[in-house]
Enzyme design. Structure first.
Site, PDB file in Angstrom:
ATOM      1  CG  HIS B 213      -2.143  -0.936   0.943  1.00 40.57           C
ATOM      2  ND1 HIS B 213      -3.423  -0.675   1.370  1.00 40.57           N
ATOM      3  CD2 HIS B 213      -2.225  -2.120   0.295  1.00 40.57           C
ATOM      4  CE1 HIS B 213      -4.235  -1.646   1.007  1.00 40.57           C
ATOM      5  NE2 HIS B 213      -3.521  -2.545   0.364  1.00 40.57           N
ATOM      6  CB  SER B 217      -1.723  -2.872  -7.208  1.00 41.14           C
ATOM      7  OG  SER B 217      -2.400  -3.306  -6.067  1.00 41.14           O
ATOM      8  CE  LYS B 241     -10.434  -8.475 -12.571  1.00 40.42           C
ATOM      9  NZ  LYS B 241      -9.916  -7.602 -13.626  1.00 40.42           N
ATOM     10  CG  ASP B 242      -9.807  -9.331  -5.068  1.00 41.30           C
ATOM     11  OD1 ASP B 242      -9.326  -9.552  -6.188  1.00 41.30           O
ATOM     12  OD2 ASP B 242      -9.258  -8.616  -4.214  1.00 41.30           O
ATOM     13  CD  GLU B 285       1.728 -33.762   0.273  1.00 42.73           C
ATOM     14  OE1 GLU B 285       1.729 -34.877  -0.294  1.00 42.73           O
ATOM     15  OE2 GLU B 285       0.691 -33.194   0.618  1.00 42.73           O
TER      16      GLU B 285
END
Lengths: 187, 433
Positions: B213, B217, B241-242, B285
């Site tokens: 922040h 972005s 959107k998220d 894994e």
């Protein structure tokens, strides 16, 4: 910036036109989302309830054969003590003769047993959860010959009824069933 | 207080004394975000949501789990069979680990493609690498807890990596174990650390977001936002959107949870740990496979080991290479000194980017295969290329690559109509203001 946009929108749609298509969609989406969140939360809460193996262990069977008249035994049921007393005829008579209507938790002795000879109660003081003494012959039985809670001085009689002290209720009678004369299932 | 921006008097009263609402308003609502973010920018918030899911399900599992070698395996089976919805919670946690890595790997490769690590976001990127390391440690520790065969032998192999350290190696391994093999003390401390580390991750995630922040972005074009016209408020544009991305992700995720919960696991881990029998084929894994391939590719006769053979054992070289494969990400902001961020304007870098992705997949496949020809040679070549990419190709591109001209602003390609339909749709967000 956006909050002023919201207000403008309210002015444009809410106040002037009443409910709009957008309001409906917002409400429907919100309700759908709330339902989904609740459905997702349920497993996260329900997992704290007793598990299948805990529930499977929630009934016990007790053989009454070796218990002599006047003897008291203590068995563990769902992690708590249960008092089983084979009462003598005098004890039954004494418990039945009490003027029960004046007791803190009025209940006749006949309502607390299936067979008068056998008293089966959960041995947890109804005040704050201690185990009243009196199961062993050497232990203090209190002023009424039943049980005495050492934590805060509650006296119970031979029917497990509260007679004196801070406890509000009689010792609870668990769900039980005589499978035969000498075998009882608790829970 | 009547001039407070909050209408609710209780909110205004609290905010006057403790400005949490101002903070949320500023960071989650007004927060100016480039208007041209595409769906690759969903994966950061998605990773945050998975972290929360992992912590919630993990705390629940710890209510039912017993960290003792004699009881751990059975307590996990009890969770699966007896605890209400225990199967669901455990499968969400198990597959959540895989989902977390899928999302974070995409998030990292998003950063690599669009140059998100470049100035002024170097620390933001490095904090992200720290999170990756913590995630790997947490995932490894968690995998040990069910105390199956893979748990036990995975723990044995990974802790033995430290024995490669000269002189003090064996002492360190004994320290990690709390004994002379992986045993009850090891399981207990692994449980403790597996519980602790996620909260450390939360702390680093907070720093990651603070760093994000600070300068905002990045964006697919990779040029700075220059005016309010280039940004839109985070809420509602990117919250929605998220959320949409979250919905799509959850369909994918619960597809695994409900229909193939053990697809990414290994059946041997449903056999209780036996310190006297190693399973014939040990694999980590899936998310560790590329690193595992790098580790194994350093053998005494390997060509890539030759330059180091005078200095150390192949075992140590493998361990160092595995750690170096992540450490190289720390210095990436300085290895890549090209001033252009986005691969959209770096035609050569773009091709090497895709080669790197292919290389990582090859390493992953090699890690899953037994250590025998031809896989050993393929993984040696892929390991060599991995380091070649970061240590040679990337620095050289900064000198020799001819980049495409950058647009003058985020809005320019939109207004010219060159940005595709989805970008064009976001071109007029300011009409309401």
């Amino acid at each position: 910036m956006v909050s002023s946009g919201d207000t403008a929108e309210e002015a444009a749609h809410g106040a002037v036109e009443g409910e709009t298509r957008r309001d409906f969609l917002m409400l429907a989406t919100g309700a759908f989302g709330a339902f989904g969140a609740a459905a997702a939360a349920w497993p996260l809460i329900h997992q704290m309830n007793p598990a299948a193996d805990t529930l499977a262990a929630s009934t016990i069977e007790v053989n009454l054969e070796p218990i002599q008249p006047g003897q008291r035994v203590l068995v563990k049921w769902r992690g708590k003590p249960v008092f089983i007393v084979r009462r003598t005829k005098e004890q039954v008579k004494e418990a039945g003769a009490v003027n029960w209507s004046g007791l803190p938790d009025p209940e006749p002795d006949s309502k607390r047993t299936q067979k008068p000879e056998w008293l089966i109660v959960v041995g947890v003081c109804t005040h704050l959860g201690c185990i009243p003494s009196g199961s062993k012959p050497s232990e203090v039985k209190g002023e009424f010959g039943g049980w005495f809670c050492p934590c805060h001085g509650s006296h119970y009689d031979t029917s497990g009824r509260i007679r004196k002290g801070p406890a509000p209720k009689n010792l609870p009678v668990p769900e039980y069933k005589f499978l035969s004369d000498k075998l009882v299932k608790i829970g | 207080m009547s001039d407070s921006k909050f209408k609710n008097p209780i909110v205004a009263w609290i905010d006057y004394r403790l400005p949490v609402f101002t903070f949320m308003e500023h960071e989650l609502h007004e927060y100016p975000t480039p208007k041209n973010l595409n769906y690759w920018w969903n994966f950061g918030s998605l990773a945050g949501i998975i972290l929360v899911i992992m912590i919630v399900t993990g705390i629940i599992l710890s209510m039912h789990y017993t960290p003792h070698t004699a009881l751990a395996f059975d307590s996990v089976e009890r969770i699966m069979r007896d605890v209400n919805y225990g199967w669901l919670i455990r499968y969400v946690h198990m597959n959540g680990a895989s989902a977390f890595f899928i999302v974070v790997f995409i998030h990292i490769f998003r950063g690599l493609y669009f140059g998100s690590y470049k100035s002024p976001r170097e620390l933001l990127w490095m904090l992200g690498v720290v999170i990756l390391l913590l995630m790997m440690a947490t995932a490894f520790l968690g995998y040990v807890l069910p105390w199956g065969q893979m748990s036990f032998w995975g723990a044995t192999v990974i802790t033995n990596l430290f024995s490669a350290i000269p002189i003090v190696g064996d002492t360190i391994v004994t320290l990690l174990w709390g004994g002379f093999s992986v045993d009850n003390p090891t399981l207990n401390r692994f449980f403790s650390l597996h519980f602790l580390l996620p909260f450390v991750i939360v702390g680093v995630v907070v720093l990651h977001i603070v760093a994000l922040h600070q300068h905002g972005s990045g964006n697919p074009i990779g040029i700075d936002t220059k005016s309010p016209q280039d940004t839109i408020p985070f809420h509602p544009y990117y919250t929605i959107k998220d959320l949409f991305g979250l919905g799509v992700f959850l369909i994918f995720f619960f597809g695994f949870v409900f229909f193939a919960p053990n697809y990414l696991g290994h059946p041997d881990n449903y056999i209780e740990a036996n310190p006297l029998v190693t399973p014939p084929h040990i694999v980590p894994e899936w998310y560790f496979l590329p690193f595992y391939a790098i580790l194994r590719s350093f053998t005494a006769d390997a060509l890539i080991f030759l330059p180091f053979s005078w200095l150390m054992t192949a075992k140590l070289a493998g361990v160092l290479a595995m750690f170096a494969s992540i450490m190289v990400l720390f210095i990436l902001p300085w290895l890549d000194h090209s001033p252009v961020k986005s691969a959209r304007f770096r035609p050569i870098y773009k091709q090497f980017y895709w080669l790197l992705i292919i290389d990582c997949f090859i390493l992953g496949i090699c890690g899953a295969k037994p250590a025998e020809a031809p896989w050993t040679y393929i993984s040696q070549a892929a390991t060599a290329y991995y380091f070649l990419h970061f240590l040679v190709i990337i620095p050289l591109l900064g000198f020799f690559e001819k980049t495409k001209p950058l647009p003058t602003s985020i809005s320019e390609p939109v207004l010219k109509g060159g940005g595709g339909a989805s970008v064009a749709a976001g071109a007029k967000p300011m009409e309401k203001a």
